[in-house]
Design an enzyme around this catalytic site. Structure first.
Site, PDB file in Angstrom:
ATOM      1  N   GLY A  11       0.838  -1.207   0.000  1.00 23.18           N
ATOM      2  CA  GLY A  11       0.000   0.000   0.000  1.00 23.18           C
ATOM      3  C   GLY A  11       0.862   1.241   0.000  1.00 23.18           C
ATOM      4  N   ALA A  13       1.579   3.487  -2.063  1.00 23.18           N
ATOM      5  CA  ALA A  13       1.105   4.745  -2.645  1.00 23.18           C
ATOM      6  C   ALA A  13      -0.056   5.353  -1.865  1.00 23.18           C
ATOM      7  CB  ALA A  13       0.680   4.519  -4.095  1.00 23.18           C
ATOM      8  N   GLY A  14      -0.453   4.708  -0.782  1.00 23.90           N
ATOM      9  CA  GLY A  14      -1.565   5.232   0.018  1.00 23.90           C
ATOM     10  C   GLY A  14      -1.103   6.325   0.960  1.00 23.90           C
ATOM     11  N   GLN A  15      -2.053   6.842   1.742  1.00 24.39           N
ATOM     12  CA  GLN A  15      -1.702   7.988   2.603  1.00 24.39           C
ATOM     13  C   GLN A  15      -0.816   7.572   3.773  1.00 24.39           C
ATOM     14  OE1 GLN A  15      -4.647  10.064   4.728  1.00 24.39           O
ATOM     15  NE2 GLN A  15      -5.849   8.256   5.281  1.00 24.39           N
ATOM     16  N   ILE A  16      -1.015   6.408   4.343  1.00 27.70           N
ATOM     17  CA  ILE A  16      -0.086   5.977   5.408  1.00 27.70           C
ATOM     18  C   ILE A  16       1.290   5.721   4.803  1.00 27.70           C
ATOM     19  CG2 ILE A  16       0.450   4.173   7.119  1.00 27.70           C
ATOM     20  CD1 ILE A  16      -2.566   3.864   7.585  1.00 27.70           C
ATOM     21  N   ASN A 105     -10.155  -9.164   1.919  1.00 23.69           N
ATOM     22  CA  ASN A 105      -8.844  -9.059   2.552  1.00 23.69           C
ATOM     23  C   ASN A 105      -8.130 -10.402   2.627  1.00 23.69           C
ATOM     24  OD1 ASN A 105      -8.123  -6.249   3.304  1.00 23.69           O
ATOM     25  ND2 ASN A 105     -10.226  -6.322   4.046  1.00 23.69           N
ATOM     26  N   ASP A 159      -3.477   2.996  18.970  1.00 28.11           N
ATOM     27  CA  ASP A 159      -4.443   3.016  20.076  1.00 28.11           C
ATOM     28  C   ASP A 159      -3.713   3.301  21.396  1.00 28.11           C
ATOM     29  OD1 ASP A 159      -6.734   1.878  18.384  1.00 28.11           O
ATOM     30  OD2 ASP A 159      -5.159   0.378  18.151  1.00 28.11           O
ATOM     31  N   HIS A 187      -8.030  -4.400  17.401  1.00 27.05           N
ATOM     32  CA  HIS A 187      -7.952  -3.016  16.928  1.00 27.05           C
ATOM     33  C   HIS A 187      -9.290  -2.670  16.289  1.00 27.05           C
ATOM     34  CE1 HIS A 187      -6.773   0.673  15.015  1.00 27.05           C
ATOM     35  NE2 HIS A 187      -7.146   0.192  13.844  1.00 27.05           N
TER      36      HIS A 187
HETATM   37  P1  NAX Z   1      -5.161   4.309   1.349  1.00 25.88           P
HETATM   38  O1  NAX Z   1      -6.430   3.902   0.692  1.00 25.88           O
HETATM   39  O2  NAX Z   1      -4.713   5.717   1.278  1.00 25.88           O
HETATM   40  O3  NAX Z   1      -3.978   3.426   0.780  1.00 25.88           O
HETATM   41  C1  NAX Z   1      -4.049   2.043   0.650  1.00 25.88           C
HETATM   42  C2  NAX Z   1      -3.146   1.653  -0.489  1.00 25.88           C
HETATM   43  O4  NAX Z   1      -3.073   0.235  -0.510  1.00 25.88           O
HETATM   44  C3  NAX Z   1      -3.650   2.105  -1.849  1.00 25.88           C
HETATM   45  O5  NAX Z   1      -2.615   2.818  -2.508  1.00 25.88           O
HETATM   46  C4  NAX Z   1      -3.971   0.789  -2.566  1.00 25.88           C
HETATM   47  O6  NAX Z   1      -3.726   0.851  -3.953  1.00 25.88           O
HETATM   48  C5  NAX Z   1      -3.039  -0.155  -1.856  1.00 25.88           C
HETATM   49  N1  NAX Z   1      -3.422  -1.578  -1.949  1.00 25.88           N
HETATM   50  C6  NAX Z   1      -4.666  -2.111  -1.941  1.00 25.88           C
HETATM   51  N2  NAX Z   1      -4.588  -3.444  -2.087  1.00 25.88           N
HETATM   52  C7  NAX Z   1      -3.284  -3.760  -2.180  1.00 25.88           C
HETATM   53  C8  NAX Z   1      -2.583  -4.984  -2.352  1.00 25.88           C
HETATM   54  N3  NAX Z   1      -3.238  -6.131  -2.494  1.00 25.88           N
HETATM   55  N4  NAX Z   1      -1.228  -4.937  -2.402  1.00 25.88           N
HETATM   56  C9  NAX Z   1      -0.578  -3.781  -2.308  1.00 25.88           C
HETATM   57  N5  NAX Z   1      -1.184  -2.590  -2.143  1.00 25.88           N
HETATM   58  C10 NAX Z   1      -2.523  -2.579  -2.081  1.00 25.88           C
HETATM   59  O7  NAX Z   1      -5.303   3.812   2.865  1.00 25.88           O
HETATM   60  P2  NAX Z   1      -4.463   4.281   4.142  1.00 25.88           P
HETATM   61  O8  NAX Z   1      -5.098   5.448   4.749  1.00 25.88           O
HETATM   62  O9  NAX Z   1      -3.026   4.337   3.783  1.00 25.88           O
HETATM   63  O10 NAX Z   1      -4.753   3.068   5.141  1.00 25.88           O
HETATM   64  C11 NAX Z   1      -4.270   1.771   4.882  1.00 25.88           C
HETATM   65  C12 NAX Z   1      -4.862   0.782   5.845  1.00 25.88           C
HETATM   66  O11 NAX Z   1      -4.516   1.088   7.189  1.00 25.88           O
HETATM   67  C13 NAX Z   1      -6.387   0.712   5.840  1.00 25.88           C
HETATM   68  O12 NAX Z   1      -6.793  -0.641   5.847  1.00 25.88           O
HETATM   69  C14 NAX Z   1      -6.772   1.361   7.147  1.00 25.88           C
HETATM   70  O13 NAX Z   1      -8.019   0.893   7.622  1.00 25.88           O
HETATM   71  C15 NAX Z   1      -5.633   0.916   8.029  1.00 25.88           C
HETATM   72  N6  NAX Z   1      -5.436   1.641   9.276  1.00 25.88           N
HETATM   73  C16 NAX Z   1      -5.022   0.942  10.356  1.00 25.88           C
HETATM   74  C17 NAX Z   1      -4.732   1.531  11.570  1.00 25.88           C
HETATM   75  C18 NAX Z   1      -4.258   0.728  12.727  1.00 25.88           C
HETATM   76  O14 NAX Z   1      -4.097   1.320  13.795  1.00 25.88           O
HETATM   77  N7  NAX Z   1      -4.036  -0.585  12.646  1.00 25.88           N
HETATM   78  C19 NAX Z   1      -4.918   2.998  11.744  1.00 25.88           C
HETATM   79  C20 NAX Z   1      -4.920   3.757  10.468  1.00 25.88           C
HETATM   80  C21 NAX Z   1      -5.637   3.096   9.326  1.00 25.88           C
HETATM   81  O15 NAX Z   1      -7.014   3.314   9.464  1.00 25.88           O
END
Ligand code: NAX
Length: 328
Positions: A11, A13-16, A105, A159, A187
Site C-alpha cells: 500500500g 502509494a496510500g496515505q499511510i 482481505n 491506540d 484493533h
Molecule cells: P489508502 O487507501 O490511502 O492506501 C491504501 C493503499 O493500498 C492504496 O494505494 C492501494 O492501492 C493499496 N493496496 C490495496 N490493495 C493492495 C494490495 N493487495 N497490495 C498492495 N497494495 C494494495 O489507505 P491508508 O489510509 O493508507 O490506510 C491503509 C490501511 O490502514 C487501511 O486498511 C486502514 O483501515 C488501516 N489503518 C489501520 C490503523 C491501525 O491502527 N491498525 C490505523 C490507520 C488506518 O485506518
C-alpha cells in the site's frame, strides 16, 4: 558497514505509505546506522503514484537509503524481506457486508502470507496495519507455516499512543511520565483501553486521575472511537499518526522497549489471560532480544476482565468467519 535491511511496504502509494516511507528511509525505524532497501508493493493502478513517491525519496538523498524497488507482485516484493509493513488493504465499500470485507482481505493477505513463506529472510518481522488488522495478520500467518507465528503482529500502537495522549491531557502530565498503559484485544471500537496498571510519575494513574467515571465514560470510548473522530475532522483516516505508530512498533520490536515500561502489541496468543491460543490479540508486551514477551501476572479487576472478554469475543467471531470462508 552493515548490509541493508530489506523493508517491504505494501500500500506504498496510500496515505499511510506516504507518511511512512520517508521516516523509514531517514533511519527513524531501524536506527541511524542501519541502511535500508525499500521494496514498495502496490496494485497495478497504484504503481505510477508509487513511482512518484520513489522520485521524492530519491530527492531526499537519504544517506541510509540503499535502494528502492516497486512491484505489483507480492512474490517478488517479499523476496528477502526482513521487515514487512502490510499497510495496503481493501477498505469497506458502501453496502459491503462484513463477510465480503473479510473475503476481499483474505484475497490479499493469504497470497502475501504465502509470498512471505516462500521468500522471507530468517529474521523476518511482519507488522499488519491494514484493517481488519488482527484477522489479516492471522490469515497471513496461516499461509506462512514455515515462519514462526510470533513474527506476525498487528498494530495496536496507535491506540496505545492515543491512550497516552488522553491521559496526558487529562492530568497535565508530560507523555514521558506515563507508563504501563495497555490496550487489550482487537484493533476496533471494541478494544479495551486499560489504566488499572498505569503509572503517572511514580503514582498509580487511577489515583492521580481520581475519577473512575471519567475513565469508563470518557477515556475508554474516546480512545476506542478516536479513529472515527479523526475521519470526521480531517475528512480522511489517520495517516501520519498511524505511520508514527508503525515506526515506533518496529523500532521497539527490534531495539527493545524502555526499562520499566511496556507497550501494546497484537500477537498470536499463547493462552495468556485466558485469550484463546492462536488469536492475534493485543497484550501488554516488552521486547527483549528482538522478540516480544507478554507481561505476565497482572491482576485483572472485573471491569478489565469483561472488557477483554468482549473484545476477544469479536476476534473469535472474525476468526470463525474467515475459517468458514476457507481463508485460514
Ligand atoms: P489508502 O487507501 O490511502 O492506501 C491504501 C493503499 O493500498 C492504496 O494505494 C492501494 O492501492 C493499496 N493496496 C490495496 N490493495 C493492495 C494490495 N493487495 N497490495 C498492495 N497494495 C494494495 O489507505 P491508508 O489510509 O493508507 O490506510 C491503509 C490501511 O490502514 C487501511 O486498511 C486502514 O483501515 C488501516 N489503518 C489501520 C490503523 C491501525 O491502527 N491498525 C490505523 C490507520 C488506518 O485506518
Amino acid at each position: 558497514s552493515t548490509l541493508p535491511v530489506n523493508v517491504t511496504v505494501t500500500g506504498a502509494a496510500g496515505q499511510i505509505g506516504y507518511a511512512l516511507l520517508f521516516r523509514i528511509a531517514s533511519g527513524q525505524m531501524l536506527g541511524p546506522d542501519v541502511p535500508v532497501r525499500l521494496k514498495m508493493l502496490e496494485i497495478p493502478q497504484g504503481v505510477k503514484a508509487a513511482e512518484g513517491t520513489a522520485m521524492e525519496l530519491e530527492d531526499c538523498a537519504f544517506p541510509l537509503l540503499a535502494g528502492i524497488d516497486i512491484y505489483d507482485d507480492p512474490k517478488v516484493a517479499f523476496d528477502g524481506v526482513n521487515v514487512g509493513l502490510l499497510v495496503g488493504a481493501r477498505p469497506r465499500g458502501a453496502g459491503m457486508e462484513r463477510g465480503d470485507l473479510l473475503a476481499a482481505n483474505g484475497g490479499i493477505f493469504g497470497p502475501q502470507g504465502a509470498a512471505i513463506n516462500a521468500g522471507a529472510a530468517d529474521d523476518v518481522r511482519i507488522l499488519v496495519v491494514g484493517n481488519p488488522a488482527n484477522t489479516n495478520a492471522l490469515i497471513a500467518s496461516a499461509h506462512a507455516p514455515d515462519v514462526p507465528a510470533d513474527r506476525f503482529n498487528a498494530m495496536m500502537r496507535l491506540d496505545h499512543n492515543r491512550a497516552l495522549a488522553q491521559v496526558a491531557a487529562k492530568t497535565s502530565t508530560p507523555v514521558g511520565d506515563i507508563t504501563k498503559v495497555t490496550i487489550w484485544g482487537n484493533h476496533s471500537a471494541k478494544q479495551h483501553p486499560d489504566l488499572t496498571q498505569a503509572v503517572i510519575a511514580g503514582r498509580p494513574a487511577t489515583e492521580v486521575i481520581g475519577d473512575d467515571a471519567w475513565i469508563k465514560d470518557d477515556f475508554v470510548p474516546t480512545v476506542a472511537k478516536r479513529g472515527a473522530a479523526i475521519i470526521d475532522a480531517r475528512g480522511a483516516s489517520s495517516a501520519a499518526s498511524a505511520a508514527n505508530a508503525a515506526i515506533a512498533h518496529v523500532h521497539d520490536w527490534v531495539n527493545g522497549t524502555p526499562e520499566g515500561d511496556w507497550t501494546s502489541v497484537a500477537m498470536p496468543s499463547d493462552g495468556s489471560y485466558g485469550v484463546p491460543a492462536g488469536l492475534v490479540s493485543s497484550f501488554p508486551a516488552v521486547s527483549k532480544g528482538g522478540a516480544w514477551e507478554i507481561v505476565q501476572g497482572l491482576e485483572l479487576d472485573d471491569y478489565t476482565r469483561a472488557g477483554i472478554d468482549t473484545s476477544v469475543a469479536e476476534l473469535v467471531e472474525e476468526r470463525d468467519a474467515v475459517q468458514e470462508l476457507g481463508l485460514l
